[in-house]
Design an enzyme around this catalytic site. Structure first.
Site, mmCIF file in Angstrom:
data_model
loop_
_atom_site.group_PDB
_atom_site.id
_atom_site.type_symbol
_atom_site.label_atom_id
_atom_site.label_comp_id
_atom_site.label_asym_id
_atom_site.label_seq_id
_atom_site.Cartn_x
_atom_site.Cartn_y
_atom_site.Cartn_z
ATOM 1 N N CYS A 192 -4.818 -2.374 1.078
ATOM 2 C CA CYS A 192 -4.802 -3.835 1.166
ATOM 3 C C CYS A 192 -5.101 -4.449 -0.196
ATOM 4 C CB CYS A 192 -5.860 -4.284 2.182
ATOM 5 S SG CYS A 192 -6.011 -6.068 2.377
ATOM 6 N N GLY A 193 -4.553 -5.613 -0.436
ATOM 7 C CA GLY A 193 -4.842 -6.332 -1.675
ATOM 8 C C GLY A 193 -6.300 -6.742 -1.796
#
Length: 184
Positions: free
Chosen positions: A60-61
């Site tokens: 995930c960012g």
């Protein structure tokens, strides 16, 4: 000495509303998460301590928040805080790994030393019972993406919810943890 009915009911209400004492599991103590490789992490084993439960994803960012979560664990762990990462495939399947590979990636890439559970659903009909309970406790404050944070108080009640963009070092999270640790 006679106690009137109204006074008796008021006393009963007071006792019913009183938080659990330190060492009692409270409502959250009913839940356990599977560990990668077997076994379970029972929240009852953490009774009397605040717990920060965070749904995570290694791809995930927001994965850099692992470092901030580790910072909270390092700063407050000896005082009683437990941070628990709950990897979830629910948001864009950004947790591509399984089992112990998730915990290993979090350790290797982000220095994580706090507990990491097995991959778990956090929303929908298949959501883990903890997340269904949390949604009942904090409607409208449920995970909308990875890195949603729930703070369980020392008494086992759900004290706060913090949305994904709220960084673990945010003063709102830190002050909520300090408030829970300050209660003895």
């Amino acid at each position: 000495m006679t106690i009137r009915r109204r006074e008796c009911l008021a006393l009963l209400a007071l006792f019913a509303a009183a938080p659990a004492r330190a060492g009692e599991a409270g409502p959250a103590g009913a839940f356990a998460f599977d560990k990668p490789g077997g076994g379970s992490l029972a929240l009852a084993d953490l009774a009397g301590k605040p717990i920060l439960v965070v749904n995570t994803a290694t791809a995930c960012g927001f994965a850099p928040q692992f470092a901030g979560l580790q910072g909270l664990w390092t700063r407050f762990g000896e005082r009683g805080l437990t941070v628990i990462a709950v990897p979830s495939p629910d948001f864009g399947n950004q947790e591509p790994l399984d089992g112990t590979a998730i915990a290993e990636a979090a350790r290797k890439n982000h220095g994580v030393t706090f507990p990491v559970t097995d991959k778990t659903h956090v929303r929908g009909a298949g959501a883990h019972p903890f997340y269904r309970w949390a949604a009942e406790q904090k409607p409208g404050q449920t995970p909308q993406w990875n890195f949603h944070k729930y703070l369980v108080g020392r008494d086992g009640t759900l004290r706060a919810a913090f949305a994904t963009p709220v960084d673990p070092s945010d003063p709102r999270i830190v002050s909520a943890i300090v408030a829970e640790l300050g209660q003895a």
